[in-house]
Enzyme design. Structure first.
Site, PDB file in Angstrom:
ATOM      1  CE  LYS A  56     -47.288  -0.762 -44.730  1.00 36.61           C
ATOM      2  NZ  LYS A  56     -48.434   0.179 -44.736  1.00 36.61           N
ATOM      3  CG  HIS A  98     -44.245  -1.770 -47.378  1.00 39.76           C
ATOM      4  ND1 HIS A  98     -44.597  -3.068 -47.100  1.00 39.76           N
ATOM      5  CD2 HIS A  98     -45.211  -1.281 -48.194  1.00 39.76           C
ATOM      6  CE1 HIS A  98     -45.738  -3.349 -47.722  1.00 39.76           C
ATOM      7  NE2 HIS A  98     -46.126  -2.285 -48.390  1.00 39.76           N
TER       8      HIS A  98
END
Length: 240
Positions: free
Chosen positions: A139, A135
């Site tokens: 995040k 990601h």
């Protein structure tokens, strides 16, 4: 519909834009900086709240909306140890709470493929299962909620898989699903499930090209739940 956005980061902004493109009205855009604006809102004018905030804000955001009788669509991860409390509140209020770790239609099809493959692999003990998720660097939670959903679905189908843990943790044995969690700038989300043996590997993978799929899914769900009650998931929405 009149939509309240709870959490106006990158996802919240894309959700807001898509909702307006589809003819909806954004009643408010709530962030950490203007949380006091909730006090001025009339809950009876809000058809649904879409909540994509941060783990530390999710519980209070969702609680406020449910207390106001507003249906909630939530995609925030990293707070799910408190999810049973939120579900009890929603039921006690006769309200609507829809949670998904991922609102992408493609990812939810991937979830279904993952469950089917896991059922097949339960009969193949020579294969060790592992996962990788990548990601963007903003995040905060690791592994991602999507990765946890994938791992828990495997655990429910593969009897030899007892638990999951990050590959940075010291525990590593044949009963664990090791998850490699990487953070790379500007990566929306990539999830890979691998079954590895001495003979060959079997791999399934989902790669998101941008956040639009997640945002559009959240808006479509918000449209769908408007007149529904109870605790709902993507399985209900997609008739899985």
């Amino acid at each position: 519909m009149n939509i309240l956005i709870l959490g106006y980061g990158k996802m919240g902004k894309i959700i807001s834009a898509i909702a307006e493109e589809r003819g909806h009205t954004i009643i408010g855009k709530i962030t950490e900086e203007n949380i006091s604006d909730l006090d001025a809102l009339d809950g009876t004018t809000i058809d649904v709240a879409i909540e994509f905030s941060q783990p530390e804000a999710a519980i209070s955001n969702i609680t406020w909306a449910l207390e106001q009788g507003i249906p909630v669509v939530s995609g925030t991860t990293g707070w799910l140890d408190k999810k049973p409390d939120i579900e009890r509140l929603a039921l006690s209020k006769g309200g609507t709470f829809f949670y998904a770790s991922n609102f992408s239609i493609g990812v939810n099809i991937f979830f279904k493929i993952n469950r089917y493959l896991a059922k097949l692999m339960d009969e193949q003990p020579s294969y060790k299962v592992s996962m990788e998720e990548v990601h963007h660097t903003e995040k905060k939670d690791a592994p991602s909620g999507t990765a946890i959903t994938l791992a828990e679905d495997i655990i429910n189908k593969v009897s030899r898989a007892k638990r999951w843990n990050l590959d940075t943790d010291p525990i590593d044995n044949e009963h664990n699903i090791l998850i490699s969690s990487k953070r790379i700038n500007e990566v929306p989300g990539t999830h890979t499930v691998t079954y590895q043996s001495d003979i060959d590997d079997i791999e399934i993978k989902h790669t998101a090209h941008n956040r639009k799929g997640f945002a559009l899914g959240a808006v479509l769900v918000a449209e769908w739940i408007k007149d529904r009650k109870g605790l709902l998931t993507m399985n209900d929405f997609l008739s899985f």
